[in-house]
Design an enzyme around this catalytic site. Structure first.
Site, PDB file in Angstrom:
ATOM      1  N   TYR A   1      14.241  18.257  52.171  1.00 26.21           N
ATOM      2  CA  TYR A   1      13.065  17.527  51.695  1.00 26.21           C
ATOM      3  C   TYR A   1      12.398  16.888  52.910  1.00 26.21           C
ATOM      4  CZ  TYR A   1      10.156  14.891  48.426  1.00 26.21           C
ATOM      5  OH  TYR A   1       9.099  14.398  47.706  1.00 26.21           O
TER       6      TYR A   1
ATOM      7  N   TYR B   1      14.157  14.860  38.906  1.00 25.18           N
ATOM      8  CA  TYR B   1      13.434  13.782  39.576  1.00 25.18           C
ATOM      9  C   TYR B   1      13.983  12.409  39.209  1.00 25.18           C
ATOM     10  CZ  TYR B   1       9.519  16.941  40.799  1.00 25.18           C
ATOM     11  OH  TYR B   1       8.724  17.935  41.308  1.00 25.18           O
TER      12      TYR B   1
END
Length: 461
Positions: A333, A428
């Protein structure tokens, strides 16, 4: 690209003039015997004219090497790759140029009253990609012929007129589609240049005419923002190779030195840690070399991926073109590393938009999070990975060249086998549970979840 001159001629479904006869062998007007061409391979010498059969155009074709008595009626599908078709259309447009100009103007006026936003409500990308401008021109020629002949068949004229208008609408979409594909290709090329030497990422949108946000900048490494310290290389490295053949789960490697387990299986190189564990890879101060099993994330992405537009309102997504096993590294990420104060300010804007790319770096849960990764404007392929309540990826903290506990790498690994063509996803909101070390910083207004999983929570934020 010039069209091929081969037409397809068959006796089935051919509409012949009343005087037509068999064509196995023929004599010309000069008495010469003419041999029939090989079956199925006839060259269209000339298209004489076009008529309508059940609202569709049919063409009267003169075949090369055969006399006029062998002329046949053929549909457009049998002649679409024939050079004679282009010549015929050009000739007819010129012949009826006054009516063609008037009809084209009338259709363009009608098209102007249809907002472009309405186009994809009844036109698919498949239709747009298959668009053939000759079909629109032929419809206009038919309408021009009707008008020149003072045709009174209103039903026929209206039906072909509606079809011509739809094809003109598809033509408008086709122009936008060509522009879109050019922009997507440019983004794909730029992205893969940044990603080298990793395998390529393909970009696809077979759903609508959207492109990648031009404000998004593709990067390979994190950008260190204001107020964030640049991590300094650590002083420690493992000495496994001084006492054993390689770094293994039984040696005093970096993971065990940090109080964690050895991260990878020696034979396959796949992750062997439980969820919520931390990864400590070997670094430049270790006695091992680049072939060490404990060097996975630092070698970068090893699997090709596909960036694609989803068809259920979830924007862009990422899928794998090949099967992946459990425990394989996918990507890191990447984004801007900013302070949490800055993240809180940015989060207010993101919350208003119902989305967030903020990821807190708070593995050290004994203290409040100090820093956050923001992948909204700068990021890599992970920017496009969607949420799922039943994910196939999980995020792990990883340390390599430094041991700054507040600044780990955030890396994605598969947590189950993934089929070729399956979309990649992570949860998430997993860190809404206080036991989980990572969380999205956003506390946005409720956003509907569209992951489609059997255990979907229905609400994303």
């Amino acid at each position: 690209m010039p069209r091929k001159e081969w037409g397809t001629k068959s006796t089935a479904h051919a509409l012949r003039p009343a005087e037509a006869t068999g064509i196995s062998r023929r004599s010309s007007s000069h008495g010469k015997s003419m041999k029939r061409p090989p079956r199925g391979e006839y060259i269209a010498e000339r298209i004489e004219h076009v008529e309508v059969d059940q609202y569709h155009p049919v063409f009267y074709v003169k075949w090369q090497g055969l006399d006029a008595s062998a002329n046949t009626w053929k549909s457009y599908d049998n002649l679409s790759n024939c050079a004679a078709m282009e010549h015929f259309v050009e000739r007819m447009l010129q012949l009826h140029q006054v009516h063609v100009a008037n009809i084209t103007g009338e259709l363009e006026t009608q098209l102007a009253n249809i907002p472009p936003t309405e186009d994809l409500k009844n036109i698919s990308i498949v239709e747009i990609d298959a668009y053939d401008p000759l079909e629109l021109q032929i419809d206009i020629i038919l309408l021009a012929q009707f008008r020149a002949a003072s045709s009174r068949s209103l039903r026929r004229d209206e039906r072909i007129g509606r079809r011509a208008l739809r094809r003109m609408q598809i033509s408008r979409c086709h122009f936008a589609r060509r522009k879109q594909l050019h922009e997507l290709l440019r983004f794909e090329q730029q992205m893969n240049r940044v990603e080298l030497p990793s395998p390529p990422i393909r970009v696809e949108n077979n759903w609508d005419l959207d492109t990648i946000d031009s404000g998004f900048k593709y990067i390979k490494n994190n950008i260190i923002g204001a107020g964030v310290p640049k991590p300094q290389a650590g002083l420690a490295g493992c000495k496994c190779h001084e006492s054993a053949e390689s770094c293994t789960a039984s040696s005093m490697c970096c993971g065990r030195m940090a109080g964690e387990r050895f991260a990878y299986e020696r034979r396959t190189g796949r992750l062997r840690l439980r969820l919520r564990s931390a990864i400590y890879e070997c670094n430049s101060r270790c006695s091992c070399d680049e072939s060490c099993t404990n060097r996975v994330v630092q070698k970068g992405r090893q699997h090709p991926l596909v960036l694609f537009k989803t068809n259920n309102g979830r924007g862009w997504g990422v899928r794998t073109p090949q099967a992946l096993r459990k425990g394989e590294f996918v990507c890191e990420y990447i984004g801007e590393i900013i302070t949490c104060d800055e993240a809180n300010e940015r989060g207010k804007t993101y919350d208003d938009n119902g989305c967030t790319y903020l990821f807190d770096l708070d593995y050290n849960t004994s203290l409040d999070s100090e820093y956050t990764v923001d992948a909204a404007n700068y990021g890599n392929i992970s920017h496009f990975i969607n949420h799922s309540c039943d994910p196939n990826l999980a995020v792990f903290p990883c340390w390599i060249e430094h041991l700054h506990m507040a600044l780990p790498h955030l890396v994605f690994f598969t947590i189950r086998p993934i089929k070729a063509g399956e979309e990649l996803s992570f949860d998430y909101t997993l860190a809404d549970n206080e036991d989980v070390p990572y969380e999205n910083i956003s506390t946005a207004a409720r956003v509907q979840c569209r992951c489609g999983a059997a255990n979907c929570r229905k609400v994303l934020f």
